[in-house]
Design a protein around this motif. Structure first.
Motif: not given
Lengths: 264, 222
Positions: A5-10, A62-66, A73-78, A83-91
């Motif tokens: 989905p374009a937007i997934r909210v959980r 959590f929110i996912e865009i595309d 984001a969910a870490g290894p153990s959930g 996320l760092p700013q650099s990962a937030i901007r493009p999304v």
């Protein structure tokens, strides 16, 4: 065709101090579809939209865009990791936002408002950015008002400039937070028409609105929020068709004049 | 005894030199005060609670005492704490700090007056903090605070007269000295009043011109 989905909210939760505004929202917004969020004042629909625009940070969930995580984001153990700013901007840059109060910058012309981010954020040459901005203004029917300041435009025109400003950045998803709620009834139509045209181009749209007629005719999906919970969702036929969920019946009676409700 | 303007006007060159010094102190003091005040306002707004509290004290101290007392303490009291300044430097420093305290409060009011949504819109299209400051906050705030800034700058001109108590050779010191020497108080103070008034009107006219130019983008949305 991808099924993401374009937007997934959980499990989205938002608290302001002691007050829980969003109480575990799960929502999917389909690609190329118009999803309309309705519900009484204080139900959390604007807050949900603002979380997806990342103007508010959700308390949990959590929110996912595309398919890409927004902000957390969910870490290894959930566990939930920021996320760092650099990962937030493009999304975030895939999402355009339109506000109830337009929020045009008063010291810039319509053209300046639309071209500003193209120059400052995208690094385009002023001349190229203005050509692009002009094309966007053309689409919302305002190329003749390019050199006007916001104070010289009607509310409906300001909102159309605000839509052009968001579209100039070529977002994949457009968010609308009660885009016609501060407009006179006769100016509401021109903004809704621009939004209808946009929907026809296949833009993914998430719209918080009290315009039930618009939601019923343009929305592929209607989502009804109540007290921070997602109460009902479905196609306009499923949500508005009879028999209705008693809460929706009550909402239509209380928040709309009866004339509008019978149009459905 | 007659009203003899010619006597005072015969000191034209000295008066003009003093006028130049007054204008220089006014322009430099106001300009530096505006800039320093801006940084104080930014620090207090974005620097967190401790910075805000730390800066509140000097701002309140400056705003809570007469400029005459401040400048006297700075020039005559400074040497006691190892701060010996030339009188003109002390005058400019005092004027700058005095102005900064007031200007910082005006900038602060300007920050508060910008609708939050304008900044959210900037955030949504990807402008970062410094871009938002430069492109949105500063220009928008300038038009909001312009009238009160002009007003404060007019007050700054008149405060330069206080610098005569530490013998800065500005307009008030020079012209009143002429008045004392030749027993022409009324004439010299008439000249003084006219010169200050002329400068104030000039400043006011510049302010009105700027306001007119900015008026087309006044807020239309509440």
């Amino acid at each position: 065709m991808s099924l993401t989905p374009a937007i997934r909210v959980r499990g989205l939760v938002k608290r302001f101090g002691q007050t829980t505004v969003l109480d575990g929202i799960d929502l999917d917004a389909g690609r190329g579809e118009v999803t309309c969020l309705i519900g009484p004042s204080g139900s959390g629909k604007s807050t949900l939209l603002r979380c997806i625009a990342f103007l508010e940070e959700a308390t949990d969930g959590f929110i996912e865009i595309d398919g890409e995580p927004l902000g957390f984001a969910a870490g290894p153990s959930g566990e939930r990791m920021r996320l760092p700013q650099s990962a937030i901007r493009p999304v975030r840059s895939r999402v355009g936002m339109v506000f109830q109060q337009f929020n045009l910058w008063p010291h810039m012309t319509a053209l300046g408002n639309v071209s500003e981010a193209l120059v400052i954020v995208r690094g385009m040459k002023r001349r190229d950015a203005e050509a692009r901005a002009m094309a966007e203004l053309e689409k919302v029917g305002l190329s003749g008002r390019a050199s006007h300041y916001p104070s010289e435009l009607s509310g409906g025109q300001q909102q159309r400039v605000a839509i052009a400003r968001a579209l100039a950045l070529e977002p994949r998803i457009m968010l609308f937070d009660e885009p016609t709620s501060s407009l006179d009834p006769e100016l509401t139509g021109e903004v809704l028409n621009v939004m209808r045209d946009l929907a026809k181009t296949g833009m993914t749209m998430l719209v918080v609105t009290h315009e039930i007629g618009f939601a019923a005719s343009v929305g592929a999906k209607i989502v009804f929020l109540d007290h921070g919970k997602l109460l009902v969702q479905g196609t306009p036929g499923e949500v508005f068709g009879k028999p209705r969920h008693p809460r929706i019946e009550q909402f239509l009676d209380t928040y709309l004049d009866r004339g509008a409700a019978t149009l459905l | 005894m007659s009203f003899d303007l010619d006597l005072v006007l015969s000191f034209g060159p000295q008066i003009l030199t003093a006028l130049a010094i007054t204008i220089a102190l006014w322009v430099a003091g106001s300009g530096l005060g505006l800039v320093l005040g801006f940084f104080i306002a930014v620090a207090r707004r974005y620097g967190g609670k401790p910075v805000d509290t730390l800066l509140m004290l000097p701002v309140e101290l400056i705003r809570g005492t007469p400029f005459l007392v401040q400048i006297f303490l700075l020039y005559y009291g400074g040497p006691y704490v190892g701060l010996s300044l030339d009188k003109t430097v002390a005058g400019l420093l005092g004027l700058t700090v005095y102005g900064a305290a007031y200007y910082s409060e005006l900038w602060r009011a300007g920050f508060d007056a910008i609708p939050k949504g304008h900044l959210e819109a900037a955030d949504c299209v990807g402008l970062d903090r410094s871009q938002t400051m430069r492109r949105i906050i500063l220009p928008e705030m300038t038009m909001l605070v312009l009238p009160s800034m002009v007003n404060m700058t007019i007050l700054m001109l008149k405060e330069t007269a206080i610098l005569s108590i530490i013998s800065v050779p500005e307009l008030t010191l020079v012209v009143s000295a002429i008045g004392t020497e030749y027993y022409a108080f009324v004439e010299s103070f008439t000249i003084l009043a006219l010169l200050y008034w002329g400068l104030v009107e000039l400043c006011g006219a510049a302010g009105r011109h700027a306001e007119r130019r900015l008026s087309k983008y006044r807020f239309s949305v509440s």
